[in-house]
Design a protein around this motif. Sequence first.
Motif, short mmCIF file in Angstrom:
data_model
loop_
_atom_site.label_atom_id
_atom_site.label_comp_id
_atom_site.label_asym_id
_atom_site.label_seq_id
_atom_site.Cartn_x
_atom_site.Cartn_y
_atom_site.Cartn_z
N ASN A 46 0.83 -1.21 0.00
CA ASN A 46 0.00 0.00 0.00
C ASN A 46 0.86 1.26 0.00
OD1 ASN A 46 -2.23 -1.63 0.08
ND2 ASN A 46 -2.73 -1.21 2.21
N THR A 47 1.95 1.24 0.76
CA THR A 47 2.86 2.39 0.81
C THR A 47 3.46 2.64 -0.57
OG1 THR A 47 3.37 1.99 3.13
CG2 THR A 47 4.94 3.34 1.89
N LEU A 48 3.87 1.58 -1.26
CA LEU A 48 4.41 1.74 -2.60
C LEU A 48 3.37 2.32 -3.56
CD1 LEU A 48 6.45 -1.58 -2.96
CD2 LEU A 48 7.34 0.72 -2.49
N MET A 49 2.13 1.86 -3.44
CA MET A 49 1.08 2.39 -4.32
C MET A 49 0.81 3.86 -4.03
SD MET A 49 -1.63 -0.75 -4.87
CE MET A 49 -2.23 -0.75 -3.20
N VAL A 50 0.76 4.24 -2.76
CA VAL A 50 0.53 5.65 -2.40
C VAL A 50 1.68 6.51 -2.92
CG1 VAL A 50 0.39 7.28 -0.48
CG2 VAL A 50 -0.97 5.18 -0.43
N GLN A 51 2.91 6.03 -2.78
CA GLN A 51 4.07 6.78 -3.28
C GLN A 51 3.97 6.98 -4.79
OE1 GLN A 51 7.40 4.44 -1.94
NE2 GLN A 51 7.55 5.55 -0.02
N ASP A 52 3.54 5.96 -5.51
CA ASP A 52 3.40 6.09 -6.96
C ASP A 52 2.35 7.13 -7.32
OD1 ASP A 52 5.36 4.25 -7.47
OD2 ASP A 52 3.97 2.60 -7.89
N VAL A 53 1.24 7.15 -6.60
CA VAL A 53 0.21 8.15 -6.87
C VAL A 53 0.74 9.55 -6.58
CG1 VAL A 53 -2.03 9.03 -6.10
CG2 VAL A 53 -1.73 6.59 -6.54
#
Length: 99
Positions: A46-53
Amino acid sequence: MVESWNRGNQVIFFGKGGDIATNRRDEQELSVLCLRVLQAALVYVNTLMVQDVLTDDQWAKRMTTVDHRGLTPWFWSHVAPYGEVRLNMNRRLSLLIAP
């Protein structure tokens, strides 16, 4: 937020309705440790996905201070507990937003 996360725990730790299904202490400890590993993996992805956004300029322009304060990696709405997961072990999972 905590209630939602607890519901997520019931979804990913679904045996016996989220209850530990044994009275043996060693099996209980193993079950809880496995749940913690699943939680950590979910928060990491989830952290990786939020960083990408957040690297997307369009989203960066839309985000307010209140939005940034509300960011958390504690979400599980994208988890499909009874869905099919197909893994391709020959390539890495790309979490970057497609152009």
